[in-house]
Design a protein around this motif. Structure first.
Motif, PDB file in Angstrom:
ATOM      1  N   VAL A 294       0.856  -1.185   0.000  1.00 55.62           N
ATOM      2  CA  VAL A 294       0.000   0.000   0.000  1.00 55.62           C
ATOM      3  C   VAL A 294       0.889   1.230   0.000  1.00 55.62           C
ATOM      4  N   GLU A 295       0.617   2.154  -0.901  1.00 49.47           N
ATOM      5  CA  GLU A 295       1.514   3.269  -1.164  1.00 49.47           C
ATOM      6  C   GLU A 295       1.805   4.125   0.064  1.00 49.47           C
ATOM      7  N   ASN A 296       0.816   4.355   0.904  1.00 50.26           N
ATOM      8  CA  ASN A 296       1.015   5.272   2.038  1.00 50.26           C
ATOM      9  C   ASN A 296       1.234   4.534   3.359  1.00 50.26           C
ATOM     10  N   ASP A 297       1.597   3.269   3.285  1.00 50.93           N
ATOM     11  CA  ASP A 297       1.795   2.479   4.502  1.00 50.93           C
ATOM     12  C   ASP A 297       3.245   2.602   4.961  1.00 50.93           C
ATOM     13  N   CYS A 298       3.518   3.614   5.759  1.00 49.39           N
ATOM     14  CA  CYS A 298       4.886   3.848   6.231  1.00 49.39           C
ATOM     15  C   CYS A 298       5.424   2.672   7.038  1.00 49.39           C
ATOM     16  N   SER A 299       4.544   1.965   7.734  1.00 46.51           N
ATOM     17  CA  SER A 299       4.984   0.868   8.594  1.00 46.51           C
ATOM     18  C   SER A 299       5.497  -0.322   7.798  1.00 46.51           C
ATOM     19  N   ALA A 300       5.318  -0.309   6.482  1.00 50.03           N
ATOM     20  CA  ALA A 300       5.861  -1.392   5.671  1.00 50.03           C
ATOM     21  C   ALA A 300       7.381  -1.407   5.743  1.00 50.03           C
ATOM     22  N   CYS A 301       7.978  -0.244   5.936  1.00 53.19           N
ATOM     23  CA  CYS A 301       9.436  -0.134   6.003  1.00 53.19           C
ATOM     24  C   CYS A 301       9.909   0.391   7.357  1.00 53.19           C
ATOM     25  N   HIS A 302       9.149   1.302   7.939  1.00 57.79           N
ATOM     26  CA  HIS A 302       9.570   1.929   9.192  1.00 57.79           C
ATOM     27  C   HIS A 302       9.178   1.079  10.399  1.00 57.79           C
ATOM     28  N   LYS A 303       9.821   1.356  11.508  1.00 58.71           N
ATOM     29  CA  LYS A 303       9.504   0.680  12.756  1.00 58.71           C
ATOM     30  C   LYS A 303       8.049   0.957  13.134  1.00 58.71           C
ATOM     31  N   ASP A 304       7.433   0.008  13.807  1.00 59.28           N
ATOM     32  CA  ASP A 304       6.077   0.221  14.294  1.00 59.28           C
ATOM     33  C   ASP A 304       6.064   1.419  15.248  1.00 59.28           C
ATOM     34  N   ASN A 305       5.085   2.296  15.047  1.00 54.40           N
ATOM     35  CA  ASN A 305       4.915   3.489  15.889  1.00 54.40           C
ATOM     36  C   ASN A 305       6.159   4.376  15.903  1.00 54.40           C
ATOM     37  N   ALA A 306       6.857   4.412  14.767  1.00 54.76           N
ATOM     38  CA  ALA A 306       8.055   5.244  14.673  1.00 54.76           C
ATOM     39  C   ALA A 306       7.703   6.720  14.847  1.00 54.76           C
ATOM     40  N   LYS A 307       8.588   7.457  15.512  1.00 58.96           N
ATOM     41  CA  LYS A 307       8.458   8.903  15.663  1.00 58.96           C
ATOM     42  C   LYS A 307       9.452   9.564  14.722  1.00 58.96           C
ATOM     43  N   PHE A 308       8.936  10.278  13.732  1.00 65.03           N
ATOM     44  CA  PHE A 308       9.798  10.847  12.708  1.00 65.03           C
ATOM     45  C   PHE A 308      10.350  12.216  13.089  1.00 65.03           C
ATOM     46  N   PHE A 309       9.679  12.893  14.046  1.00 58.93           N
ATOM     47  CA  PHE A 309      10.098  14.239  14.401  1.00 58.93           C
ATOM     48  C   PHE A 309      10.651  14.278  15.819  1.00 58.93           C
ATOM     49  N   ALA A 310      11.747  15.017  15.970  1.00 57.45           N
ATOM     50  CA  ALA A 310      12.357  15.218  17.281  1.00 57.45           C
ATOM     51  C   ALA A 310      11.665  16.375  17.995  1.00 57.45           C
ATOM     52  N   ALA A 311      12.074  16.642  19.226  1.00 55.60           N
ATOM     53  CA  ALA A 311      11.440  17.685  20.033  1.00 55.60           C
ATOM     54  C   ALA A 311      11.570  19.062  19.403  1.00 55.60           C
ATOM     55  N   ASP A 312      12.669  19.320  18.676  1.00 59.42           N
ATOM     56  CA  ASP A 312      12.856  20.639  18.080  1.00 59.42           C
ATOM     57  C   ASP A 312      12.160  20.790  16.734  1.00 59.42           C
ATOM     58  N   GLY A 313      11.407  19.768  16.307  1.00 56.19           N
ATOM     59  CA  GLY A 313      10.701  19.827  15.038  1.00 56.19           C
ATOM     60  C   GLY A 313      11.482  19.285  13.873  1.00 56.19           C
ATOM     61  N   GLY A 314      12.757  19.002  14.088  1.00 59.14           N
ATOM     62  CA  GLY A 314      13.554  18.387  13.041  1.00 59.14           C
ATOM     63  C   GLY A 314      13.367  16.882  13.040  1.00 59.14           C
ATOM     64  N   LEU A 315      14.087  16.203  12.175  1.00 60.93           N
ATOM     65  CA  LEU A 315      13.950  14.761  12.073  1.00 60.93           C
ATOM     66  C   LEU A 315      14.588  14.041  13.260  1.00 60.93           C
ATOM     67  N   THR A 316      14.002  12.925  13.638  1.00 60.83           N
ATOM     68  CA  THR A 316      14.534  12.114  14.734  1.00 60.83           C
ATOM     69  C   THR A 316      15.971  11.698  14.475  1.00 60.83           C
ATOM     70  N   SER A 317      16.306  11.501  13.219  1.00 60.81           N
ATOM     71  CA  SER A 317      17.665  11.072  12.868  1.00 60.81           C
ATOM     72  C   SER A 317      18.714  12.098  13.262  1.00 60.81           C
ATOM     73  N   GLY A 318      18.315  13.337  13.399  1.00 63.11           N
ATOM     74  CA  GLY A 318      19.274  14.404  13.658  1.00 63.11           C
ATOM     75  C   GLY A 318      19.781  15.059  12.389  1.00 63.11           C
ATOM     76  N   LYS A 319      19.353  14.560  11.238  1.00 64.38           N
ATOM     77  CA  LYS A 319      19.764  15.151   9.958  1.00 64.38           C
ATOM     78  C   LYS A 319      19.076  16.498   9.794  1.00 64.38           C
ATOM     79  N   ARG A 320      19.867  17.529   9.524  1.00 63.82           N
ATOM     80  CA  ARG A 320      19.313  18.871   9.420  1.00 63.82           C
ATOM     81  C   ARG A 320      19.643  19.565   8.101  1.00 63.82           C
ATOM     82  N   ALA A 321      20.472  18.941   7.273  1.00 59.44           N
ATOM     83  CA  ALA A 321      20.827  19.544   5.994  1.00 59.44           C
ATOM     84  C   ALA A 321      21.266  18.448   5.034  1.00 59.44           C
ATOM     85  N   VAL A 322      21.027  18.687   3.747  1.00 59.89           N
ATOM     86  CA  VAL A 322      21.399  17.729   2.707  1.00 59.89           C
ATOM     87  C   VAL A 322      22.150  18.490   1.622  1.00 59.89           C
TER      88      VAL A 322
END
Length: 785
Positions: A686-714
């Motif tokens: 299913v196209e919008n099923d994030c849980s197909a790849c991501h951890k169950d109940n994954a949190k994508f955003f950190a407390a500061d609004g950025g990504l949980t990974s800590g990545k802030r620039a590409v």
């Protein structure tokens, strides 16, 4: 309005006058004489207490059925009878009897031993289909049915008034009920299940999905329940690994909706369902095992399929790119070994479509003619040529540690002080076939490609980057293990020159090497003349990846602390690698000649600091062909990507925002692509099923609004963009001015936008304000499958 209002006042005054005049002095009048008692009414049928039954549900999965072998007679030549109980869930989640069913469909199949010499030794027989009476029968309140433009007789279904939710069915027409097969074997295993029709929700809308009962596997002669039919070699869980889970059913397949549990599919897709000569010539086959083999072989056999219509084999499944290794049979056959016992030509021909058993063409190097299936086990029974052996099933996992590279040291020297360059020397312990590699071994002889080697990169210590990686030399980031290296005592030593600035802080060391293997050992890939050896379990075009545990070294202070890479820190990783491997089986075959087995190796190239992409444009299938009949792909205008960070690459590829390969003068279908209507093709889930790849109940955003990974620039070229908008547009193909304006209004720097960032120190995007988990437009709600 005023006139009506005045009339109301007059009516009220008149009513008051009449009532006052009846009372006279305002005292109660005398009681009248008692009237004649009325005739008592007929007692009504007691109704069920409120909330004790339900006649509507929110979803198909909220209806279940209770069916016992003792309550049905649907086999053989006896008198048809059925009794079952339907249950439904109330809005409060309580399970109660379901009332008001008006139509059900019944299916009955039998496991039959096949002694004809043609086909599987065990076969499913549909008891209606084998008599030419369709594939099922109906039960309705009237004893007749209308369905799919056809009318006919049905069993008569009655709900028990004293026991709501309990239904019985009888056959009142001439002849036997359609699923009653007089030639049936009542001592054989039978499968029975039902479908209910016309189920609605509380708003009166038909519920989404077919309402199906569980399957009842039993022996009619004894009523015994059967746990193992001997034919269910694929479980629904195996299918769900790629196709997703929707209320216990397979979430996405192109046809038939949620019938698609393999245990149900065999009801229609069995040996009695044979294609016409014309259909067979195009590549169709309808028996379940061969059909599934052929569908999943898609890309591999497309040259042997034909048909221009979207419902012809070439267009229907010739474009399917199986995400795993086709030879790994147990990725689907996960339920015992009966798949190896039920050997017959048609099952093999599902994938091996070019084999002609009548002439022997393609059937081994000896072109063996085979006129029936009785001979299959002579060669392919237990032993040397069994399906598991010839397909190397499970061998990749079994051989995983046959070639191991373990980094030992990474040190820096300065041979020519002041020239701005230093030398990095890396040592690694190499183990082959369980023992340290011997001195004098020419490692290149065992490798599928000599362009691979040790992977080395910097770990960025800055807080905002949280341990992202940068390839040391900007391109291959590799130190060869075959050129310029020394080998002594099982330790490989090699050196490479880098700039002073690169050889600081923490570096990681891993490796990507593929070797050849056969019969439980790493072996040479080529003969003395350099020709690739044939017949190896893992040869030059099918290599075995090395094992290379990630190691860290502090170049500034060898005894000091090191920084962990972002992709090696579970708290900053939202992807579930096990879920990826559940569909892909392994990462090695995805990357061709790369010796990749885990994401920490992928990060060497696919990180936010790469700054370029080999697939910068997005193409879609226009639905048209050129003069030679080749499909024409067009580029989505204005939509380009300039980096290959793993998150964005994975989003782009799995959502079809990719380019089509151009080979031999024509576009080839990518594994996943968009069509002219921008609909997704090729992705099995299913196209919008994030849980197909991501951890169950994954949190994508950190407390500061950025990504949980800590990545802030590409990095893109020599400038930077922000990661949240980039990840979103990778799936959603946002490229128009309105989308870019929205991203930028949220503080994003976007590829193709008004401006780039010139530094990694970019502000955090405001996307989380609306799209963080739990928000009104949170990703958890918008991507709720």
């Amino acid at each position: 309005m005023m006139k009506n209002y005045n009339k109301s006042l007059m009516a009220m005054a008149l009513f008051s006058a009449l009532t006052l005049s009846a009372c006279g002095d305002g005292k109660d009048g005398q009681d009248g004489a008692p009237g004649t008692p009325g005739t008592p009414g007929t007692p009504g049928t007691p109704g069920a207490p409120a909330g004790s039954t339900v006649s509507y549900v929110d979803s198909a999965a909220d209806v279940t059925f209770e069916i016992q072998p003792a309550d049905i007679n649907v086999a053989g030549s006896g008198t048809f009878a059925i009794k079952f109980k339907a249950m439904g869930k109330t809005p409060q989640g309580k399970t109660v009897p379901f009332t008001g069913l008006d139509m059900v469909q019944l299916y009955s199949v039998t496991v039959k031993e096949n002694t004809s010499g043609d086909g599987a030794p065990l076969q499913w027989v549909n008891n209606a289909m084998t008599q030419g009476l369709g594939s099922s029968m109906y039960c309705t309140l009237t004893g007749t049915y209308t369905s799919r433009g056809q009318n006919g007789n049905a069993c008569t279904m009655v709900e028990d008034a004293s026991e709501p939710g309990t239904y019985t069915g009888t056959w009142t027409h001439a002849g036997a009920a359609p699923i009653m097969n007089p030639n049936d074997d009542l001592n054989a295993t039978h499968r029975f299940f039902m479908r209910a029709y016309n189920i609605k929700d509380s708003e009166g809308n038909s519920v989404s999905g077919k309402v199906l009962s569980d399957r009842l596997d039993f022996v009619p002669a004894t009523g015994e329940l059967v746990a193992d039919t001997g034919k269910d070699t694929v479980t629904v869980e195996a299918c769900m690994n790629c196709h997703g889970n929707q209320d216990g059913h397979i979430a996405k397949i192109r046809a038939h909706g949620n019938y698609e549990n393999p245990e149900n599919c065999i009801t229609c897709h069995n040996p009695d369902n044979q294609p016409s000569e014309e259909q067979l010539a195009k590549g169709w086959v309808f028996d379940f095992g061969p059909m599934i083999h052929r569908i999943h072989a898609g890309h591999h056999i497309a040259d042997y399929l034909s048909g221009e219509d979207d419902k012809d084999p070439l267009q229907y499944f010739g474009k399917i790119g199986f995400p795993g290794e086709l030879s790994e049979c147990t990725s689907c056959h996960n339920n015992g070994d009966s798949w190896e016992q039920n050997l017959y030509r048609q099952a093999c021909k599902g994938c091996h479509i070019n084999v002609n058993y009548d002439t022997g063409e393609g059937h081994s190097e000896f072109s063996l003619v085979q006129t029936d299936d009785t001979q299959c086990k002579n060669c392919h029974g237990a032993g040397g040529l069994s399906p598991a052996v010839v397909h190397n099933v499970g061998k990749r996992a079994e051989y995983a540690d046959l070639f191991k590279i373990e980094a030992q040291t990474a040190t820096v020297t300065d041979p020519t002080p002041g020239d701005g360059m230093k030398t990095l020397t890396v040592t690694a312990k190499i183990t082959m076939n369980g023992a340290p590699v011997a001195d004098g071994t020419v490692l290149a002889d065992y490798m599928t490609s000599t362009t691979r080697g040790m992977l080395i990169g910097n770990i960025d210590p800055n807080d905002y980057a949280k341990g992202s990686v940068t390839a040391l030399n900007g391109t291959s980031a590799a130190i060869s293990i075959t050129s310029g290296a020394t080998l002594a005592g099982g330790i490989l030593t090699n050196s490479k020159e880098f700039t002073d600035a690169q050889l600081t802080g923490t570096v990681y060391v891993t490796a990507e090497v593929q070797v050849c293997a056969d019969k439980g050992a790493v072996v040479k890939c080529r003969d003395g003349a350099g020709t690739a050896l044939e017949g190896l379990e893992f040869g030059v075009d099918h290599g075995l990846a090395n094992s290379a545990p990630l190691a860290y070294f502090n170049l500034d202070d060898p005894s000091g602390a090191t920084v962990i890479a972002r992709m090696d820190d579970p708290s900053r990783v939202t992807i579930d690698e096990a879920k990826c491997k559940a569909c892909h089986q392994n990462l090695t075959h995805i990357k061709g000649t790369h010796g990749v087995t885990e994401f920490t190796q992928c990060m060497n190239c696919h990180n936010e600091n790469t700054g370029r992409s080999f697939h910068s444009t997005v193409q879609y299938d226009t639905g048209t062909v050129d003069v030679d009949g080749n499909r024409i792909f067009a580029t989505v205008p204005g939509l380009t990507f300039g980096q290959r960070d793993l998150v964005t690459v994975a989003h782009r590829f799995h959502s079809g925002n990719w380019d089509a390969p151009f080979r031999n003068g024509a576009y080839q279908y990518p594994a996943i692509y968009r069509d002219k209507d921008m609909k997704l093709n090729g992705f099995p889930g299913v196209e919008n099923d994030c849980s197909a790849c991501h951890k169950d109940n994954a949190k994508f955003f950190a407390a500061d609004g950025g990504l949980t990974s800590g990545k802030r620039a590409v990095l893109v070229g020599s400038n930077y963009i922000t990661p949240v908008a980039e990840a979103c547009r990778a799936c959603h193909e946002h490229s128009d001015d309105a989308a870019l304006a929205h991203f930028e209004s949220m503080g994003a720097y976007v590829h193709g936008g008004e401006e780039f960032g010139t530094t990694k120190d970019l502000p955090v995007e405001s996307c989380a304000t609306c799209h963080a988990e739990g928000k009104e437009f949170g990703v958890d709600k918008m991507h709720a499958n």
